[in-house]
Design an enzyme around this catalytic site. Structure first.
Site, PDB file in Angstrom:
ATOM      1  N   TYR A 120       0.840  -1.195   0.000  1.00  0.00           N
ATOM      2  CA  TYR A 120       0.000   0.000   0.000  1.00  0.00           C
ATOM      3  C   TYR A 120       0.880   1.253   0.000  1.00  0.00           C
ATOM      4  O   TYR A 120       1.704   1.443   0.883  1.00  0.00           O
ATOM      5  CB  TYR A 120      -0.911   0.029   1.223  1.00  0.00           C
ATOM      6  CG  TYR A 120      -2.002  -1.027   1.241  1.00  0.00           C
ATOM      7  CD1 TYR A 120      -2.279  -1.803   0.113  1.00  0.00           C
ATOM      8  CD2 TYR A 120      -2.757  -1.247   2.381  1.00  0.00           C
ATOM      9  CE1 TYR A 120      -3.279  -2.771   0.140  1.00  0.00           C
ATOM     10  CE2 TYR A 120      -3.766  -2.207   2.421  1.00  0.00           C
ATOM     11  CZ  TYR A 120      -4.012  -2.962   1.295  1.00  0.00           C
ATOM     12  OH  TYR A 120      -5.002  -3.920   1.331  1.00  0.00           O
ATOM     13  N   LEU A 180     -19.316   1.769  -6.556  1.00  0.00           N
ATOM     14  CA  LEU A 180     -20.522   1.717  -7.381  1.00  0.00           C
ATOM     15  C   LEU A 180     -21.784   1.837  -6.526  1.00  0.00           C
ATOM     16  O   LEU A 180     -22.739   2.522  -6.900  1.00  0.00           O
ATOM     17  CB  LEU A 180     -20.533   0.424  -8.191  1.00  0.00           C
ATOM     18  CG  LEU A 180     -21.574   0.347  -9.310  1.00  0.00           C
ATOM     19  CD1 LEU A 180     -21.025  -0.430 -10.493  1.00  0.00           C
ATOM     20  CD2 LEU A 180     -22.853  -0.326  -8.829  1.00  0.00           C
ATOM     21  N   LEU A 181     -21.793   1.191  -5.357  1.00  0.00           N
ATOM     22  CA  LEU A 181     -22.969   1.256  -4.486  1.00  0.00           C
ATOM     23  C   LEU A 181     -23.125   2.613  -3.811  1.00  0.00           C
ATOM     24  O   LEU A 181     -24.178   2.901  -3.246  1.00  0.00           O
ATOM     25  CB  LEU A 181     -22.890   0.153  -3.421  1.00  0.00           C
ATOM     26  CG  LEU A 181     -23.018  -1.276  -3.952  1.00  0.00           C
ATOM     27  CD1 LEU A 181     -22.700  -2.288  -2.865  1.00  0.00           C
ATOM     28  CD2 LEU A 181     -24.413  -1.516  -4.521  1.00  0.00           C
TER      29      LEU A 181
END
Length: 337
Positions: A57, A214-215
């Site tokens: 990360y 997307l949600l």
């Protein structure tokens, strides 16, 4: 505060896990270090104890930021990180071999500024390394005191079973957790992976609970992802797998589910992310939901969403709308629509 044991272990973790993929020490990071440290302090102050990072990360700087942020509160934190992803061009600088994992663990300990990791996870499967070699190396980490518990990420049901059998054959330490992509639009793990985790003692940590945004309404039907967004970056990658993932995520039926989530949110006078997170937190198979806020404001919203109670008829409605994302196994493989 609601804590639960992680898999078949006595390790108690909060039902919310703080994901730190966006944290970095450079000013260009989605969440620069000053804000990242405020998020971590707010998360711990609220009583949660579970923080997840990885050696890849932000080029390893996420681990550095997390390590500095928790240095004065280390005993409060169940600290999780991951190894396996490439750490250079050499042939042994990736994967789940003893050679790579030993170096990866030492590098993570150095970046995190700690002498032990509570949960060390295999980030991705490695078909080229025998499971016995991986599990024996991981068991050595536990016996040395540098690692307390073991987990995996993105493993198939067959991969989980193979690893647990390998640990048993070598009288080693088994996995107690799996990180998996799980949301209203990604329910494929329900077919085989959740049953395998139940049988072999793994708690499930759900990542990408908003379906990569997307949600939350970040992407629109028939419109390419906005330049600079995570999906736009993945779509531009040379990897066919990355492009296929984006194409699959933006399928019409996933937008149908997102539309239903938005409709439910309007009816309940709340937000689409709240509905999606509340649904996920209610799933009995899930031990902890990984959230990745970029600001303290987003963290507060995430925590409030996960505490939101969805009426049972609404949960049933969402289940019915999204159930089509799980298809029966075909030749031992499960498919996500």
């Amino acid at each position: 505060m609601d804590y639960t044991t992680l898999g078949r272990s006595g390790l108690r973790v909060s039902r919310v896990c703080l994901g730190t993929m966006n944290f970095g020490s450079d000013p260009q990071a989605p969440t620069p270090e000053p804000e990242a440290r405020r998020i971590i302090d707010a998360f711990l102050d609220a009583g949660h104890n579970f923080i997840d990072t990885a050696d890849t990360y932000r080029g390893g700087t996420s681990e550095e930021v997390v390590g500095r942020a928790i240095a004065h509160r280390r005993a409060e934190v169940v600290l999780a990180t991951k190894g396996a992803a490439p750490q250079g061009d050499g042939p042994n600088n990736r994967g789940l071999s003893r050679a790579h994992l030993t170096r990866a663990l030492e590098d993570s300990l150095r970046r995190l500024g700690t002498d032990y990791i509570d949960l060390y996870q295999c980030h991705v499967p490695d078909p080229d390394t025998p499971a016995e070699e991986t599990m024996a190396a991981l068991d050595d980490f536990v016996r040395s005191g540098k690692v307390r518990y073991l987990g995996c990420s993105n493993f198939t049901a067959a991969g989980i079973i193979t690893a647990q059998w390998a640990a048993q054959r070598t009288s080693g330490t088994p996995f107690i957790s799996l990180q998996a992509n799980y949301s209203l639009i990604m329910r494929a793990i329900e077919a085989e992976i959740i049953p395998a985790c139940r049988q072999y003692g793994l708690g499930i940590l759900a990542y990408s609970p908003l379906g990569s945004g997307l949600l939350a309404g970040r992407y629109q039907r028939g419109t390419a992802p906005t330049e600079g967004s995570r999906l736009a970056q993945w779509a531009a990658m040379p990897s066919p797998m990355a492009r296929a993932f984006v194409s699959g995520l933006l399928a019409e039926q996933h937008f149908d589910i997102a539309d239903e989530v938005a409709a439910v949110a309007a009816e309940l006078k709340t937000t689409a992310p709240t509905v999606a997170l509340a649904w996920l937190s209610d799933q009995p198979a899930i031990t902890s939901v990984i959230v990745g806020p970029r600001s303290t404001e987003q963290l507060a919203a995430n925590l409030a969403s996960l505490a939101f109670n969805l009426p049972e008829p609404v949960s049933a409605r969402l289940n019915a709308t999204s159930r089509c994302t799980v298809t029966p196994p075909v030749n031992g493989q499960h498919n996500a629509a």
